[in-house]
Design a protein around this motif. Sequence first.
Motif, short mmCIF file in Angstrom:
data_model
loop_
_atom_site.label_atom_id
_atom_site.label_comp_id
_atom_site.label_asym_id
_atom_site.label_seq_id
_atom_site.Cartn_x
_atom_site.Cartn_y
_atom_site.Cartn_z
N SER A 297 25.21 41.22 64.45
CA SER A 297 25.34 41.76 63.09
C SER A 297 25.92 43.15 63.08
O SER A 297 25.99 43.83 64.11
CB SER A 297 23.97 41.78 62.40
N ASP A 304 22.70 43.83 56.17
CA ASP A 304 23.00 43.33 57.51
C ASP A 304 23.75 42.01 57.38
O ASP A 304 23.23 41.03 56.83
CB ASP A 304 21.71 43.12 58.30
N TRP A 306 25.52 38.89 59.29
CA TRP A 306 25.31 38.20 60.57
C TRP A 306 26.38 37.14 60.82
O TRP A 306 26.75 36.38 59.92
CB TRP A 306 23.94 37.53 60.59
N LEU A 318 32.68 41.29 61.32
CA LEU A 318 31.89 42.51 61.50
C LEU A 318 32.79 43.69 61.86
O LEU A 318 32.56 44.81 61.39
CB LEU A 318 30.84 42.28 62.58
#
Length: 596
Positions: A297, A304, A306, A318
């Motif tokens: 993550s 957050d 993931w 990400l």
Amino acid sequence: MIGKARLLAALAVFGGVMIGFGDSIKADDLVARGDNRGTRINGADWATRSPALATNGMAATSQPLATQAALDVLKAGGTAVDAAIAANAVLGLVEPTGNGMGGDLFAIVWDPKTKKLYGLNASGHSPKGQTLDDLKAKVKAKGLDAIPGWGVLPVTVPGTVDGWFTLHGKFGKLPMKDNLAPAIHYAREGYPVTQLISYYMQRSQPMFEAKFKDGVLEEIDNYRKTYLIDGKAPAEGQIFKNPDLANTFEAIAEGGRDAFYNGPLTDTMVAYFKRLGGALTKEDFASQHADWVEPTSTNYRGYDVWELPPNGQGIAVLQMLNILEGYDLKAMGHNSVDYLHVMAEAKKLVYEDRARFYADPKFVDVPVEGLLSKAYAKKRRALIDMKKAAKEVDPGDPILGHGDTIYMTVADKDGMMVSLIQSNFRGMGSGLVADGLGFMFQDRGEQFALDASHPNAYAPGKRPFHTIIPAFMTKDGKPLLSFGLMGGDMQPQGHVQIVANIVDFGMNVQEAGDAARYYHTGSTEPDVLKRMTDGGELQLETGVPQAVADALRARGHAVSYSKGPYGGYQAILRDPETGVYWGASEMRKDGMAAGY
């Protein structure tokens, strides 16, 4: 009342900010659009529908029959995993253009008992008895210079069935025969083919015929027998049956995982590949196993997000979010010139890393920690020129100190949420259907590189680079959003757009999927070493104003309007205060979100 006010309250808990997408329009403010689209009474006028709301369970899939199958399983006492397996099995039948048991599967599961996320990598591997030199010789013998997307050469071991049983073993409650019962029923009794799926099946037929004529596809009779009606792909509304697939489902329901990987079905598949000159053996099937992996993550403005680690491309999401965190996207404005420019430039940077580093971690060292560090993102962000589009970028140094797919999500009354993606890769897959089994094999091995120096180079028993990625979002350790957006290299770009739409622009889950999207193409790919040198192309949906496109061209972008590929989105948001599920489904597909 649960509408804009309720979502505002829900997002407020998580630091979200709503803007005026949901404001009602006064009669005096109405202007003629002239696009033959109706006017909504409230909510965003460009949204296709309101989110689906429910408390006991929710399913969002790309085909209504699959959504209903999931709800039936939930009502029968099944878990979200049971329902996800049922829906995925039905999708393999009713949407064969995107998935099936001949493909691979990835999933992220939120378990309310342990209050944590679990990741599953159920992708298959290449033939263990075939070397890179063997494969290159076969490619050359077909007069090609790269692994084709058809025939036996790109076929890897299917991981989906193994994925179902692995998920079921940990989180299932109902017998697998109950979970597969809806798919068996529709395969034997038939179902009416929906609009978009009919279009894709009709588009696939001439392609397979051409590849067979060219000698790339070794046989085509089984495809014709399985998927054509009187020699033609099904029309919208036409009843389609697949009795062979019904028999295969029944064999798995009775014999379990081994029926597919170490039993009669295996023997049929191996004999078929041997007849066509393929390399997969019974040992390849017997050694297939899914892996539980730790989701990875990054924190984006307090949320957050993931994804799963390589061999998939999830960490590209990400990486992009880490770069974009340094910009005030809300102030730029949704789908503005600055917004689309910085999105495309961040994507270019990340996709060079994707082409250079992403591969099977059992074969190469993938520097995930370095790629996801905020310090690395800062270095990469500094390369973006807000006034000029980059034509060529290099991969970075993170060692600091490419298909058709389905995405679906299910949630149950206990709070379990499943984010699942499954695919046959490009088109309907390889074009190959084993004798009497009723499903097509994937062509995922097309994504291997043939250059031995490449991290994603073909090797025996290796998993290829994968495009399919499920996603999840949490806040303060609590589940918030199970979501995904399928479509090859569109997926990371699509995930980022969904996150930004919800977090930065305060859209609800349906609006976040309905908003006009962009798709940048032309970056360096993980299966070739040919670099991007022209900046690629930025494709836009027609909801983006012409003036924005013109301004982007002035910055050096090659811009066009197109119908795709922009992916297929589904999502379920869980209200952190009430536990109410908010479901959304992709208006660009035939799907549906529904709960009870």
